[in-house]
Design an enzyme around this catalytic site. Structure first.
Site, mmCIF file in Angstrom:
data_model
loop_
_atom_site.group_PDB
_atom_site.id
_atom_site.type_symbol
_atom_site.label_atom_id
_atom_site.label_comp_id
_atom_site.label_asym_id
_atom_site.label_seq_id
_atom_site.Cartn_x
_atom_site.Cartn_y
_atom_site.Cartn_z
ATOM 1 N N ASP A 132 37.079 13.923 60.030
ATOM 2 C CA ASP A 132 36.478 14.583 58.868
ATOM 3 C C ASP A 132 35.867 13.601 57.886
ATOM 4 O O ASP A 132 36.043 12.384 57.981
ATOM 5 C CB ASP A 132 37.472 15.540 58.196
ATOM 6 C CG ASP A 132 38.630 14.837 57.511
ATOM 7 O OD1 ASP A 132 38.396 13.806 56.850
ATOM 8 O OD2 ASP A 132 39.766 15.321 57.612
ATOM 9 N N ILE A 133 35.158 14.145 56.939
ATOM 10 C CA ILE A 133 34.342 13.346 56.032
ATOM 11 C C ILE A 133 35.152 12.350 55.218
ATOM 12 O O ILE A 133 34.672 11.274 54.860
ATOM 13 C CB ILE A 133 33.533 14.290 55.102
ATOM 14 C CG1 ILE A 133 32.451 13.522 54.358
ATOM 15 C CG2 ILE A 133 34.455 15.044 54.155
ATOM 16 C CD1 ILE A 133 31.486 14.411 53.621
#
Length: 282
Positions: A132-133
């Site tokens: 994820d980011i």
């Protein structure tokens, strides 16, 4: 032509789509199979087929024409040390996909692979798994459906290792976490109503845990930590199977070289040929 079939002693089961059967046999991904079928690069029991949706018996002989093998052998897989602020897949909420980092300028100088960069390698280069980011570290992008299936297919059991810096949700250090909560992290939690399989988790120091997982639910580590009163401050993936992040710098990438390395935990080399270099030489 390469042919694959089950033994004659296998009972005939219900017919399945040819593309699904090819994926089950490890020949390619379903998407690749549909592409090859449409191009007339697949044969069933010695006869070339080009009709999408065709169904086959489990004991039918499936053949791959040389054109398909040549195309597959030129596909590449890259290993990226993903920085913060990039999403794994398609751009979302204004954030760029990690794929934009796969440029000649970001190619790690320590890459000893003989593969040369070609912009055509970016076509169909997709992430095999999510990061994820707000997470960093090892991200695999590949054109090869066989590798994608080995890493994230429903039957994949490859270990993924993470280093996670945490604190208790009330701000206290990890050292104050009750041992019973650590045991619960290892086994006993559920996500979305489904029990998690056992994980290897150990304290590295007063504020860091090492997670080794064999599954990859959405935001799994962060959600596991929340359930035992922990807040994730930093999360970094450092290993998938046998492939380690090692000294690959942040934001840099290198080629995966199937001739000298393997994702499988058995350490037996996978039978993937090295992609062609520009000009057609290996």
């Amino acid at each position: 032509m390469t042919e694959t079939s089950n033994s004659k002693s296998e009972n005939i089961e219900e017919k399945v789509r040819l593309s699904k059967r090819m994926s089950e046999l490890g020949l390619c991904s379903r998407r690749e199979a549909d592409d090859w079928i449409a191009k007339g690069w697949v044969a069933v029991n010695g006869r070339v087929v080009n009709e999408l949706g065709i169904k086959v018996n489990p004991n039918d002989k499936i053949g791959i024409l040389p054109e398909a093998k040549r195309e597959q052998n030129q596909r590449v897989t890259v290993i990226l040390n993903k920085p913060l602020g990039y999403v794994s897949g398609q751009a979302e909420d204004g954030y760029e996909p990690a794929k934009v980092l796969i440029t000649p300028a970001n190619h790690w100088s320590g890459d000893h692979s003989s593969i040369e960069f070609d912009s055509r390698q970016l076509k169909s280069l997709v992430p095999a798994g999510r990061l994820d980011i707000n997470s960093t570290g090892l991200l695999i992008l590949t054109q090869d459906g066989r590798i994608a299936k080995a890493l994230v297919g429903e039957n994949s059991s490859l270990e993924k290792e993470y280093l996670v810096r945490v604190e208790l949700t009330d701000g206290r250090p990890l050292s104050d976490l009750d041992n019973s909560k650590l045991e619960l992290l290892r086994y006993g939690l559920e996500l979305d109503g489904k029990k998690l399989i056992p994980a290897k988790i150990e304290k590295i120091n007063e504020n860091q845990l090492k997670f080794v997982l064999k599954e990859g639910r959405n935001r799994q580590i962060r959600r596991m930590c929340e359930q035992v009163g922990l807040k994730v401050l930093q999360l970094k993936r450092v290993r998938i199977g046998n492939i380690r992040l090692a000294n690959l710098p942040i934001g840099k990438w290198r080629y995966f070289d199937p001739a000298s390395e393997s994702f499988t935990e058995s350490r037996s080399p996978q039978k993937y040929k090295k992609p062609m270099r520009k000009g057609g030489h290996r």
